[in-house]
Each structure stands twice: as C-alpha cells, then as structure tokens.
Design a protein around this motif. Structure first.
Motif, PDB file in Angstrom:
ATOM      1  N   UNK A  20       0.963  -1.212  -0.395  1.00  0.00           N
ATOM      2  CA  UNK A  20       0.351   0.147   0.231  1.00  0.00           C
ATOM      3  C   UNK A  20       1.082   1.232  -0.442  1.00  0.00           C
ATOM      4  N   UNK A  21       0.318   2.416  -0.690  1.00  0.00           N
ATOM      5  CA  UNK A  21       0.910   3.613  -0.925  1.00  0.00           C
ATOM      6  C   UNK A  21       0.563   4.078   0.287  1.00  0.00           C
ATOM      7  N   UNK A  22       1.853   4.994   0.645  1.00  0.00           N
ATOM      8  CA  UNK A  22       1.834   5.880   1.826  1.00  0.00           C
ATOM      9  C   UNK A  22       3.113   7.517   1.352  1.00  0.00           C
ATOM     10  N   UNK A  23       2.836   8.378   2.947  1.00  0.00           N
ATOM     11  CA  UNK A  23       3.052   9.149   2.453  1.00  0.00           C
ATOM     12  C   UNK A  23       4.944   9.999   2.625  1.00  0.00           C
ATOM     13  N   UNK A  24       5.345   8.202   3.720  1.00  0.00           N
ATOM     14  CA  UNK A  24       6.375   8.002   4.512  1.00  0.00           C
ATOM     15  C   UNK A  24       7.251   7.339   3.830  1.00  0.00           C
ATOM     16  N   UNK A  25       8.558   6.967   3.157  1.00  0.00           N
ATOM     17  CA  UNK A  25       9.247   6.404   2.482  1.00  0.00           C
ATOM     18  C   UNK A  25      10.481   5.937   3.352  1.00  0.00           C
ATOM     19  N   UNK A  26      11.203   5.002   3.625  1.00  0.00           N
ATOM     20  CA  UNK A  26      12.464   5.070   5.170  1.00  0.00           C
ATOM     21  C   UNK A  26      13.464   4.895   4.025  1.00  0.00           C
ATOM     22  N   UNK A  27      14.388   5.262   4.701  1.00  0.00           N
ATOM     23  CA  UNK A  27      15.939   6.375   3.922  1.00  0.00           C
ATOM     24  C   UNK A  27      16.580   4.718   4.624  1.00  0.00           C
ATOM     25  N   UNK A  28      17.983   4.293   3.689  1.00  0.00           N
ATOM     26  CA  UNK A  28      19.045   3.160   3.758  1.00  0.00           C
ATOM     27  C   UNK A  28      19.084   3.958   5.333  1.00  0.00           C
ATOM     28  N   UNK A  29      19.383   3.473   6.424  1.00  0.00           N
ATOM     29  CA  UNK A  29      19.803   3.395   7.517  1.00  0.00           C
ATOM     30  C   UNK A  29      21.666   3.837   8.281  1.00  0.00           C
ATOM     31  N   UNK A  30      21.647   4.559   8.526  1.00  0.00           N
ATOM     32  CA  UNK A  30      23.660   4.475   8.760  1.00  0.00           C
ATOM     33  C   UNK A  30      23.618   2.991   9.437  1.00  0.00           C
ATOM     34  N   UNK A  31      24.791   2.172   8.944  1.00  0.00           N
ATOM     35  CA  UNK A  31      24.879   1.176  10.001  1.00  0.00           C
ATOM     36  C   UNK A  31      26.706   1.184   9.691  1.00  0.00           C
ATOM     37  N   UNK A  32      27.643   1.941  10.459  1.00  0.00           N
ATOM     38  CA  UNK A  32      28.678   2.136  10.290  1.00  0.00           C
ATOM     39  C   UNK A  32      29.495   1.079  11.074  1.00  0.00           C
ATOM     40  N   UNK A  33      29.236   0.384  11.669  1.00  0.00           N
ATOM     41  CA  UNK A  33      29.743  -0.828  12.594  1.00  0.00           C
ATOM     42  C   UNK A  33      31.650  -0.624  12.872  1.00  0.00           C
ATOM     43  N   UNK A 226      -3.372   8.191   6.427  1.00  0.00           N
ATOM     44  CA  UNK A 226      -1.623   8.207   5.262  1.00  0.00           C
ATOM     45  C   UNK A 226      -0.259   8.253   6.002  1.00  0.00           C
ATOM     46  N   UNK A 227       0.023   8.499   6.570  1.00  0.00           N
ATOM     47  CA  UNK A 227       0.858   8.101   7.011  1.00  0.00           C
ATOM     48  C   UNK A 227       1.274   6.765   8.161  1.00  0.00           C
ATOM     49  N   UNK A 228       1.248   5.389   7.191  1.00  0.00           N
ATOM     50  CA  UNK A 228       1.925   4.006   7.254  1.00  0.00           C
ATOM     51  C   UNK A 228       2.421   3.385   6.922  1.00  0.00           C
ATOM     52  N   UNK A 229       2.630   1.857   7.251  1.00  0.00           N
ATOM     53  CA  UNK A 229       3.765   1.401   6.661  1.00  0.00           C
ATOM     54  C   UNK A 229       3.055   0.934   4.891  1.00  0.00           C
ATOM     55  N   UNK A 230       4.195   0.249   4.783  1.00  0.00           N
ATOM     56  CA  UNK A 230       3.926   0.050   3.074  1.00  0.00           C
ATOM     57  C   UNK A 230       4.822   0.076   2.599  1.00  0.00           C
ATOM     58  N   UNK A 231       5.457   0.503   2.455  1.00  0.00           N
ATOM     59  CA  UNK A 231       6.679   0.877   1.062  1.00  0.00           C
ATOM     60  C   UNK A 231       8.226   0.162   2.482  1.00  0.00           C
ATOM     61  N   UNK A 232       9.325  -0.948   1.605  1.00  0.00           N
ATOM     62  CA  UNK A 232       9.605  -0.951   1.764  1.00  0.00           C
ATOM     63  C   UNK A 232      10.881  -0.710   1.491  1.00  0.00           C
ATOM     64  N   UNK A 233      12.387  -1.001   2.246  1.00  0.00           N
ATOM     65  CA  UNK A 233      14.078  -0.714   1.739  1.00  0.00           C
ATOM     66  C   UNK A 233      14.444  -2.215   0.848  1.00  0.00           C
ATOM     67  N   UNK A 234      14.951  -1.661  -0.414  1.00  0.00           N
ATOM     68  CA  UNK A 234      15.688  -2.408  -1.307  1.00  0.00           C
ATOM     69  C   UNK A 234      16.128  -1.314  -1.696  1.00  0.00           C
ATOM     70  N   UNK A 235      18.041  -1.840  -1.234  1.00  0.00           N
ATOM     71  CA  UNK A 235      18.713  -0.890  -2.290  1.00  0.00           C
ATOM     72  C   UNK A 235      20.021  -1.789  -2.513  1.00  0.00           C
ATOM     73  N   UNK A 236      20.736  -1.012  -3.346  1.00  0.00           N
ATOM     74  CA  UNK A 236      22.466  -1.348  -4.122  1.00  0.00           C
ATOM     75  C   UNK A 236      23.050   0.110  -3.840  1.00  0.00           C
ATOM     76  N   UNK A 237      23.943  -0.220  -2.963  1.00  0.00           N
ATOM     77  CA  UNK A 237      25.079   0.679  -2.600  1.00  0.00           C
ATOM     78  C   UNK A 237      26.837   0.922  -2.315  1.00  0.00           C
ATOM     79  N   UNK A 238      27.405   1.597  -1.919  1.00  0.00           N
ATOM     80  CA  UNK A 238      28.917   1.165  -1.957  1.00  0.00           C
ATOM     81  C   UNK A 238      29.124   1.795  -0.574  1.00  0.00           C
ATOM     82  N   UNK A 239      30.147   1.034   0.238  1.00  0.00           N
ATOM     83  CA  UNK A 239      30.705   1.511   1.798  1.00  0.00           C
ATOM     84  C   UNK A 239      32.242   1.919   1.642  1.00  0.00           C
ATOM     85  N   UNK A 240      32.348   2.565   2.269  1.00  0.00           N
ATOM     86  CA  UNK A 240      34.038   3.172   2.393  1.00  0.00           C
ATOM     87  C   UNK A 240      33.999   2.974   3.276  1.00  0.00           C
TER      88      UNK A 240
END
Length: 244
Positions: A20-33, A226-240
């Motif tokens: 379902x559509x939501x006005x909130x889309x989560x970003x990729x959290x910072x995971x420096x470890x 409107x402010x509900x769940x529904x969007x996923x995090x599905x990304x590819x990236x690079x970490x330095x």
C-alpha cells in the motif's frame, strides 16, 4: 545462515511487504559498525524506485560516534508522481564483544525532517489530469540498534573469492506530520510509530570498499490513512570505511 538462504529470505520479504501507498518512505539507515576511535564511514545507495541516499559517520572515541544521513527521491510514473527529501542526524554508542571481539553492537538516537509530494493522475485523450495532490512535511525521532559480525565469509564469483559479512539494523521511529495539505487545502495531521528492521549483506571488492545490498520492511503500530507502513527498503550501494 548461508548466503543462499539469506538471499531467498530477502527476496521473499520484498514481495510480502511491498504494498500500500504511504506518504512516508524509509531511507537506508547508517550502519557503520565501528571498532575504534578515528574511523570514517561513507555510504551511497540507490533503489529501483529512484531513491538516492548518502550517509557519513565518524567515531569520536572508542565507544561514541555521530552520523548524518540524507535522501532524495523523484519518481514519475503513469498514475503517480512522487518526490521526497529527508535528512537526519544522530549520536550513539558502539562496542565489540565476543571471545575474539569479532562482533559489533551499536545503538543510536537521532532526529530527522523531510517532505513528500505526491500527485495521483488519470490519463485521458487530452493527457494526464491530476486527481489528488498531497503535500506533507514530516519530522521524526528514532532509536536504532545495529548488529554485525566482523567475521568474513567467502563468496566465489568468476573464479575469485570475495569476503562477505551480514548484519541487521532495527529502528523504532516516531514520525509526525508538521503540515499536511490535500489539493492545497489544510488537512488534519497524523503521526505513527514505525518499526523498521533492515538486513544487509556487504561484499568486499577492494581495500576499505564494499558493495552493500539492503532489504527491509516497514511496520506501522497505529492504523492511519496516510502516514502508514507499506514501503520497503530495497537498495544497492557502496560503503567506504577508513581507519579499521
């Protein structure tokens, strides 16, 4: 858990929690470890929906770190146009544990703001006609826990061995609308409490440089329109990471 099992789980969860559509889309959290003082983590990620995010974190001591994170999205589709910008900052604690000190635990607290514009459209012979326009300003406070093992596994690709490792990030966010308009008219604001578990796999391709695949879900604890769940995090990236 094996690499093949993790991959299957990631793909399955993508289909289950995309919806379902939501006005909130989560970003990729910072995971420096982080593992010690004076380390620098820089990451950049992109999703199939066109969400671009970047983050940077620095360990100020052997246990404390700060980070900044930002993302932007511009997705123009047949029935819906979406634009979003977010930023967040945080501070936290990290530590290594285990017999060989090869496991990393981090906990962060942060604050962020963002805005989302959505235009729903109908197509006619005369062209596209907007049917509903949503303009939202958001703020959020969150607590995030990260866990990963420093121990490297091996993935064989094209005759070469690539070190890989896995981790998770669990975020609890209180997200609130600061301003909400529908078709230019003020609308009652909403808030929600969201649970955001994220799973990531990192593959080392060069010294200090890793490719990262992230997949996660978004669970709303309160029923909202409107402010509900529904969007996923599905990304590819690079970490330095510098200094480890």
């Amino acid at each position: 858990m094996s690499f093949s099992k993790l991959s299957a789980f990631y793909i399955l969860s993508l289909f289950i929690f995309t919806g379902c559509s939501s006005v909130y889309m989560p970003n990729v959290p910072v995971v420096p470890m982080f593992t010690g003082k004076g380390q620098l983590h820089v990451g950049g990620h992109t999703s199939i929906k066109g969400n671009l995010s970047g983050n940077v974190a620095v360990s100020l001591s052997d246990h404390f770190a700060v980070f900044a994170n930002g993302s932007t999205l511009k997705n123009m589709a047949t029935r819906k146009d979406v634009q979003q910008q977010t930023w967040e900052v945080g501070v936290g604690y990290f530590d290594n544990f285990g017999i060989k000190k090869n496991r990393v635990f981090e906990v962060y607290a942060g604050y962020g703001k963002g805005s989302t514009d959505k235009i729903f459209k109908d197509y006619t012979y005369a062209g596209s006609i907007p049917t509903e326009i949503l303009d939202v300003d958001l703020s959020k406070v969150f607590v995030q826990v990260n866990y990963s093992s420093i121990k490297k596994h091996k993935l064989k690709l094209f005759g070469e061995d690539y070190p890989i490792n896995y981790g998770t990030a669990l975020r609890l966010s209180h997200v609130a609308m600061q301003d909400f308009k529908i078709n230019g008219t003020d609308h009652p604001t909403e808030y929600n409490v969201l649970v955001e578990p994220i799973f990531f796999t990192r593959m080392e391709v060069a010294k200090n440089l890793q490719l990262q695949y992230s997949n996660g879900m978004n669970i709303g604890l309160i029923s909202r329109g409107y402010l509900k769940a529904g969007n996923t995090v599905f990304t590819l990236g690079v970490v330095y990471t510098l200094g480890k």
